[in-house]
Each structure stands twice: as structure tokens, then as C-alpha cells.
Write a protein that holds these residues in place. Structure first.
Motif, mmCIF file in Angstrom:
data_model
loop_
_atom_site.group_PDB
_atom_site.id
_atom_site.type_symbol
_atom_site.label_atom_id
_atom_site.label_comp_id
_atom_site.label_asym_id
_atom_site.label_seq_id
_atom_site.Cartn_x
_atom_site.Cartn_y
_atom_site.Cartn_z
ATOM 1 N N LEU A 147 -6.553 -7.278 -3.427
ATOM 2 C CA LEU A 147 -7.016 -7.496 -4.802
ATOM 3 C C LEU A 147 -7.127 -8.984 -5.107
ATOM 4 N N THR A 148 -6.234 -9.780 -4.533
ATOM 5 C CA THR A 148 -6.331 -11.237 -4.710
ATOM 6 C C THR A 148 -7.595 -11.773 -4.063
ATOM 7 N N ALA A 149 -7.930 -11.237 -2.876
ATOM 8 C CA ALA A 149 -9.164 -11.653 -2.197
ATOM 9 C C ALA A 149 -10.384 -11.299 -3.044
ATOM 10 N N ALA A 150 -10.349 -10.125 -3.691
ATOM 11 C CA ALA A 150 -11.469 -9.724 -4.543
ATOM 12 C C ALA A 150 -11.554 -10.625 -5.769
ATOM 13 N N ARG A 151 -10.411 -10.929 -6.362
ATOM 14 C CA ARG A 151 -10.387 -11.797 -7.536
ATOM 15 C C ARG A 151 -10.949 -13.182 -7.204
ATOM 16 N N ASP A 152 -10.647 -13.673 -5.998
ATOM 17 C CA ASP A 152 -11.082 -15.010 -5.598
ATOM 18 C C ASP A 152 -12.509 -15.036 -5.050
ATOM 19 N N GLY A 153 -13.176 -13.885 -5.016
ATOM 20 C CA GLY A 153 -14.551 -13.835 -4.545
ATOM 21 C C GLY A 153 -14.701 -13.798 -3.044
ATOM 22 N N ARG A 154 -13.606 -13.600 -2.314
ATOM 23 C CA ARG A 154 -13.686 -13.552 -0.847
ATOM 24 C C ARG A 154 -14.102 -12.178 -0.342
ATOM 25 N N MET A 155 -13.963 -11.149 -1.186
ATOM 26 C CA MET A 155 -14.383 -9.795 -0.832
ATOM 27 C C MET A 155 -14.832 -9.113 -2.118
ATOM 28 N N PRO A 156 -15.886 -8.271 -2.054
ATOM 29 C CA PRO A 156 -16.199 -7.442 -3.221
ATOM 30 C C PRO A 156 -15.034 -6.483 -3.482
ATOM 31 N N LEU A 157 -14.891 -6.046 -4.725
ATOM 32 C CA LEU A 157 -13.711 -5.279 -5.111
ATOM 33 C C LEU A 157 -13.562 -3.971 -4.341
ATOM 34 N N VAL A 158 -14.573 -3.124 -4.336
ATOM 35 C CA VAL A 158 -14.430 -1.814 -3.671
ATOM 36 C C VAL A 158 -14.248 -1.966 -2.168
ATOM 37 N N PRO A 159 -14.991 -2.842 -1.467
ATOM 38 C CA PRO A 159 -14.691 -3.056 -0.045
ATOM 39 C C PRO A 159 -13.265 -3.565 0.192
ATOM 40 N N ALA A 160 -12.744 -4.351 -0.737
ATOM 41 C CA ALA A 160 -11.367 -4.822 -0.593
ATOM 42 C C ALA A 160 -10.392 -3.652 -0.656
ATOM 43 N N ILE A 161 -10.633 -2.754 -1.601
ATOM 44 C CA ILE A 161 -9.786 -1.564 -1.705
ATOM 45 C C ILE A 161 -9.987 -0.681 -0.480
ATOM 46 N N ARG A 162 -11.212 -0.602 0.010
ATOM 47 C CA ARG A 162 -11.490 0.182 1.217
ATOM 48 C C ARG A 162 -10.693 -0.350 2.413
ATOM 49 N N ASP A 163 -10.635 -1.654 2.540
ATOM 50 C CA ASP A 163 -9.899 -2.248 3.644
ATOM 51 C C ASP A 163 -8.410 -1.914 3.536
ATOM 52 N N TYR A 164 -7.873 -1.994 2.304
ATOM 53 C CA TYR A 164 -6.474 -1.597 2.091
ATOM 54 C C TYR A 164 -6.268 -0.145 2.504
ATOM 55 N N GLU A 165 -7.132 0.736 2.033
ATOM 56 C CA GLU A 165 -6.945 2.162 2.298
ATOM 57 C C GLU A 165 -7.069 2.488 3.778
ATOM 58 N N THR A 166 -7.963 1.827 4.475
ATOM 59 C CA THR A 166 -8.123 2.082 5.910
ATOM 60 C C THR A 166 -6.833 1.779 6.657
ATOM 61 N N ARG A 167 -6.237 0.635 6.371
ATOM 62 C CA ARG A 167 -4.997 0.263 7.049
ATOM 63 C C ARG A 167 -3.830 1.133 6.588
ATOM 64 N N MET A 168 -3.747 1.373 5.283
ATOM 65 C CA MET A 168 -2.658 2.180 4.737
ATOM 66 C C MET A 168 -2.677 3.598 5.289
ATOM 67 N N ILE A 169 -3.853 4.191 5.386
ATOM 68 C CA ILE A 169 -3.967 5.546 5.930
ATOM 69 C C ILE A 169 -3.464 5.581 7.370
ATOM 70 N N GLY A 170 -3.759 4.527 8.133
ATOM 71 C CA GLY A 170 -3.318 4.483 9.521
ATOM 72 C C GLY A 170 -1.813 4.475 9.654
ATOM 73 N N TYR A 171 -1.141 3.478 9.061
ATOM 74 C CA TYR A 171 0.310 3.396 9.236
ATOM 75 C C TYR A 171 1.044 4.407 8.353
ATOM 76 N N GLY A 172 0.472 4.745 7.191
ATOM 77 C CA GLY A 172 1.139 5.670 6.279
ATOM 78 C C GLY A 172 1.212 7.075 6.825
ATOM 79 N N PHE A 173 0.085 7.608 7.290
ATOM 80 C CA PHE A 173 0.103 8.968 7.820
ATOM 81 C C PHE A 173 0.762 9.032 9.189
ATOM 82 N N ASP A 174 0.773 7.920 9.921
ATOM 83 C CA ASP A 174 1.542 7.876 11.171
ATOM 84 C C ASP A 174 3.026 8.065 10.853
ATOM 85 N N ALA A 175 3.505 7.396 9.803
ATOM 86 C CA ALA A 175 4.902 7.554 9.394
ATOM 87 C C ALA A 175 5.169 8.969 8.899
ATOM 88 N N VAL A 176 4.210 9.573 8.208
ATOM 89 C CA VAL A 176 4.360 10.957 7.743
ATOM 90 C C VAL A 176 4.569 11.892 8.927
#
Length: 447
Positions: free
Chosen positions: A360-389
Motif C-alpha cells: 500500500l505504501t508503494a501504491a501511495r508513492d506511485g511505484r505501483m498502481p493500487l489494485v496490482p499492489a494488492i494483487r502482489d500482496y495476495e499472490t504472496r500471502m496465498i502462497g505462504y498462508g495456505f501452505d501454513a494452513v
């Protein structure tokens, strides 16, 4: 940018701290009516990932206060039979990273909550029961609450735990399922009487007792840096004493030294009314299930305060495929509820908070569009999060062979034999301890 956070759990509050430090506007909306509400359970193990995450999102003085208010850190992981015979002990359980930020720590759930509420009081709104959200023509999102109020922002983050209403609206196909495990938790004050029932190694470690029938008991001694009157204990550093004495959250924390007991087993082997029993009924069940155990353990069970007993139905998320990203997202148990089999639920939520804050900081600073920034978070989170599940369920499933009447005894005997062999092979023990630490994030570098 304004971020609306639904839920004041570990992940939601950590995210609020991170956003505040980054200069991003946010607000937290919590269903509980007061700062002291909404807690079940007594201990949280903050692993290397969790400690590093907290060091990143909290102001330095508040992180130092967190460290100062943690219970004595366990230095080993012990496994016993129900007759109190050691089968395996792994030293170096709490080895810290080089800078100390990535240490393994034990903390009271209430203490952690009060730490995370300190310094963001103006951002947290209590007694706000979320009902639904709506998307607006200008791209913003509005959250609606039972009291008729609402909040509008650029991003909505569901941090409202396993029964997440945000998840139910946003991802209605993301389901929870019963792990087949139920548990009873309670605590015993640490006194001269109860201390005498423990060994020095047990007092200094996290302890797991495995019994026939697939029953397991987690036992952990929580010793805090303040006395029964809330005064910093003598013998701790002057800096830590000042931090504790001046910490506003101490007023809300009634933690005293205690022994945590948590007994779990397959639901089919436990009474069907376990979730409906009151504290006295749960205390009686705890003693009944441990009636053939070592006399010291039976004595501890008998000394549990019935008012501290609570039941748990262990549920777990069903991993799903990645969804189309938007300005609504989820963190922590709201998306990846897991069993306590590996003890990484709160730590995974903290990883979520740090990663989402960075994006979200990257999106605020203009380094990434907002939805792609959230997409990048979700891609990584889904990987390690569901692995832990998945891995947590593998460690704590009611369908595991150990819970079967006949096969279970053979499985338990084989496990004990294997652990005893390892216990007499120092090189193998060191490798096992290193593997455990690696899983818990000691050597992981989050970007």
C-alpha cells in the motif's frame, strides 16, 4: 489514501501501526465494546517472523516495551509421555537472530493486544459491528455498521478473524471446515505448590505430553516481568522497568505468572457437549481425561481454576484459488484460519500486515498502481498462508491414525521409539532443531 480495517485482532492492529508510521490514513473498526474484550486463550508464541514484523511496524520504543513485557522465553521444546517420561528435548528453541528483532518470544494474548492498541487509540473505533460493504462510483468502498454509521475509504481490509463477515461477502466460496479436533484450555497460578510439580526443564521449555487415544497436552509456564501488584520485578534492567512502569497498557493487563494447560483430542473421542459445558464442567472433563496420567500432572489439572477453562473447536480454512483482486482484501484468520498444530497463526497474520503495508505504501508513492499492489500482496500471502494452513492441519487433524482405537496405540509407540532414538543422537537433534527454526522463519528474509 485512506484504509478501512475491519477488526482489531493482531493483524489488523499491526497493519494500522504500519500504515500510521508510513503516513497513510487509516481507521480500525472493532465489534468489541471495550479495549479489554474479545480474547480467548492465554498465550501467543511470537516466532522469528512475528518478532521481525513487529519490529518493522511498531515505533522503536513500543517494540522495546513489547520485548520488556513478554514472558520468560522458553529455551527448549520437550516431549513427554503422559507418565512424565521424556522422549525428546530440543535445545535452542528460542535462539534469536543477530540483531535480536527476530527472536522467539512468549506473550500473553491480553498483553499483546494492549501493546498493539497503544499509540493508535485515535484510530480505533469500538462497538462497530460490520454488516456489509458497498462500492461507490468514484472507486471508494464504504463499510456499514449495525449502529447505522459507515466509513468510506480507498481500501477495505477484512481483519475480522475466522468468522469474517468481510470474507463471507467478498469470497462466499472461501469456506472453513472442522479439523476434527476439540480442546480444553485453562490455567494454574504459578506458586510454590505448583512449581514443585514441575521440573526445571519443564519450567524452562514448551512442553508437549502425548497420551494414548491421541490426546495431547501442551504445558507452558508464563513468567512475567511484573509482580502481582503490577510492579516491575526486581532484577530486571532499569530500562525495562521504566518501560513497563510507564506503559499505558499495563492498566488493562491483569496477567500474573501462571501455567498454561491445553488438552486436545479428536472430537469423536470427546463428549458431544464439550462446547456447551461451563468452566466447572470443563474442569471435571480435564481431570477425567487425565485420570491415569502421572500424579504430578493430575495434581496440576486439579488445581486449574475452573473460571479460566474454555472449550475450543479447532477449524481450518479450505485453500482456494486466487481470486480477481480489487480494493477489498483480507489478512490473518479472515482468509487463512489454521489449526494451532504449528503455532504460526498470529505470526502469519503479522507477516500479512507487513507485506500489505509495504504494497500500500508503494501504491501511495506511485511505484505501483493500487489494485496490482494488492494483487502482489495476495499472490504472496496465498502462497505462504495456505501452505501454513495445510501443514498445520497435517499436525492436528482428527482423522489422523493416532486417534484410532487400535492403530493409534501402535502409531504412538512408534513415534515414541523414534523420538527416543533421536534424543540420543545429538547431530540428528541439532538438525531437527534447525529445521524447526527454519520453518518458524529464523532465516527468512521478507521483501
Amino acid at each position: 489514501m485512506h484504509v478501512i480495517i475491519i477488526g482489531a485482532g493482531t493483524g489488523g492492529l499491526a497493519l494500522a501501526h504500519g500504515l500510521k508510521r508510513a503516513g497513510i490514513s487509516c481507521s480500525v473498526h472493532e465489534r468489541d465494546r471495550t479495549r479489554g474484550g474479545g480474547l480467548q486463550g492465554y498465550r501467543v508464541g511470537i516466532d522469528h517472523d512475528g518478532s521481525r514484523a513487529l519490529s518493522q511496524v511498531l515505533p522503536p520504543d513500543l517494540f522495546d516495551t513489547f520485548v520488556a513485557t513478554c514472558a520468560r522465553t522458553p529455551d527448549r521444546f520437550n516431549m513427554f509421555t503422559e507418565k512424565y517420561r521424556e522422549v525428546l528435548s530440543l535445545d535452542g528453541f528460542a535462539r534469536a537472530s543477530a540483531d535480536g528483532s527476530g527472536a522467539e518470544r512468549s506473550v500473553s494474548r491480553m498483553t499483546l493486544r494492549q501493546i498493539l492498541l497503544t499509540g493508535i487509540e485515535e484510530l480505533v473505533h469500538f462497538d462497530k459491528v460490520f454488516t456489509r460493504y458497498g462500492r461507490n462510483a468514484d472507486g471508494t468502498v464504504t463499510a456499514h455498521f449495525e449502529d447505522g454509521t459507515s466509513a468510506t475509504g480507498d481500501v477495505l481490509v477484512g481483519a475480522d478473524g475466522s468468522p469474517s463477515r468481510v470474507r463471507r461477502q467478498y469470497l462466499p466460496h472461501a469456506a472453513l471446515e472442522d479439523s476434527g479436533i476439540a480442546a480444553v484450555g485453562g490455567k494454574v497460578p504459578l506458586t510454590d505448590e505448583t512449581r514443585a510439580l514441575l521440573t526445571d526443564r519443564t519450567i524452562d521449555g514448551v512442553n508437549l505430553f502425548l497420551a494414548p487415544g491421541g490426546y495431547s497436552l501442551i504445558l507452558h509456564v508464563m513468567q512475567f516481568p511484573w509482580d502481582q501488584d503490577g510492579v516491575p520485578k526486581s532484577g530486571i534492567g532499569a530500562t525495562d522497568a521504566d518501560l513497563i512502569k510507564n506503559w499505558p497498557g499495563l492498566h488493562f493487563d491483569n496477567t500474573r505468572d501462571y501455567i498454561l494447560l491445553g488438552l486436545s483430542g479428536a472430537g469423536q473421542n470427546l463428549p458431544g457437549d464439550i462446547l456447551e459445558r461451563d468452566g466447572r464442567g470443563l474442569h471435571e472433563l480435564l481431570q477425567e481425561l487425565m485420570r491415569t496420567w502421572d500424579p504430578r500432572l493430575r495434581a496440576l489439572a486439579g488445581l486449574v481454576d475452573p473460571s479460566t477453562c474454555f472449550p475450543m473447536r479447532i477449524r481450518t480454512s479450505v485453500p482456494i484459488e486466487q481470486w480477481p483482486s480489487s480494493t477489498v482484501t483480507l489478512i490473518g484468520d479472515a482468509i487463512h484460519t489454521m489449526t494451532p498444530g504449528r503455532g504460526v497463526g498470529a505470526n502469519t497474520a503479522l507477516r500479512d500486515a507487513v507485506l500489505l503495508c509495504h504494497r500500500l505504501t508503494a501504491a501511495r508513492d506511485g511505484r505501483m498502481p493500487l489494485v496490482p499492489a494488492i494483487r502482489d500482496y495476495e499472490t504472496r500471502m496465498i502462497g505462504y498462508g495456505f501452505d501454513a494452513v495445510r501443514k498445520s492441519l497435517a499436525q492436528m487433524s482428527g482423522s489422523a491414525p493416532i486417534h484410532k482405537p487400535l492403530v493409534g496405540r501402535a502409531v504412538l509407540a512408534a513415534m515414541r521409539t523414534g523420538m527416543r532414538v533421536v534424543n540420543h543422537l545429538p547431530p540428528v537433534k541439532r538438525r531437527m532443531a534447525a529445521s524447526q527454526q527454519a520453518y518458524r522463519g529464523q532465516d527468512r528474509d521478507e521483501g
